[in-house]
Design an enzyme around this catalytic site. Structure first.
Site, mmCIF file in Angstrom:
data_model
loop_
_atom_site.group_PDB
_atom_site.id
_atom_site.type_symbol
_atom_site.label_atom_id
_atom_site.label_comp_id
_atom_site.label_asym_id
_atom_site.label_seq_id
_atom_site.Cartn_x
_atom_site.Cartn_y
_atom_site.Cartn_z
ATOM 1 N N CYS A 259 1.077 -1.260 0.091
ATOM 2 C CA CYS A 259 -0.117 -0.071 -0.172
ATOM 3 C C CYS A 259 0.744 1.204 -0.156
ATOM 4 O O CYS A 259 1.493 1.536 -1.245
ATOM 5 C CB CYS A 259 -1.064 -0.057 1.253
ATOM 6 S SG CYS A 259 -2.340 1.112 1.167
ATOM 7 N N HIS A 260 0.978 1.979 1.135
ATOM 8 C CA HIS A 260 1.618 3.209 1.190
ATOM 9 C C HIS A 260 3.118 2.879 1.669
ATOM 10 O O HIS A 260 4.141 3.887 1.428
ATOM 11 C CB HIS A 260 1.262 4.072 2.400
ATOM 12 C CG HIS A 260 0.207 4.636 2.021
ATOM 13 N ND1 HIS A 260 -1.151 4.498 2.004
ATOM 14 C CD2 HIS A 260 -0.142 6.141 1.575
ATOM 15 C CE1 HIS A 260 -2.170 5.179 1.710
ATOM 16 N NE2 HIS A 260 -1.488 6.347 1.432
#
Length: 137
Positions: A111-112
């Site tokens: 994700c991030h």
């Protein structure tokens, strides 16, 4: 890398990890027979983020100063907005990730978490996935 049932996996995280992005890989890897350590800059517990608020706490197995990339076959970097943002300004965490990258070992950034790889200039010229809001990074 050895078979997953014999692998030693580090999950590197700090406060603000996306709860499912640490707990699910941790569980799945253990179910597959891997030894999994949650490693963090701080000892004790770290608190996750679940959707729009703080979530569960997770026990830290080892701190960064107690481990080496040589001890592990792969590293998992959970996302969330807070966790990778805190880790990308932590020199010890960046050195650990760089050691995995330089060794050619598996680096799984969720994700991030690719923010950490961007911080290390490790994505230039590569196709990577991430959460849509960090595409420009």
């Amino acid at each position: 890398m050895p078979e997953i049932r014999n692998a030693n996996i580090m999950i590197l995280a700090t406060h603000g990890f996306e709860e499912s992005e640490l707990l699910v890989p941790q569980r799945k890897l253990k179910e597959a027979g891997a030894r999994v350590d949650v490693v963090s800059p701080e000892a004790g517990t770290i608190r996750g983020w679940k959707h729009k608020d703080w979530g569960e706490t997770v026990q830290v197995d080892k701190t960064l100063d107690q481990v080496s990339a040589d001890d592990y076959d792969a590293i998992v970097l959970p996302g969330g907005q807070i966790n990778p943002d805190l880790l990308r300004v932590n020199e010890q965490a960046l050195k650990m990730i760089r050691a995995f990258l330089d060794s050619g070992k598996v680096v799984a950034a969720i994700c991030h978490a690719p923010w950490l790889l961007v911080e290390l200039d490790a994505v230039r010229g590569r196709n990577v996935t991430s959460y849509h809001s960090i595409k420009t990074d």
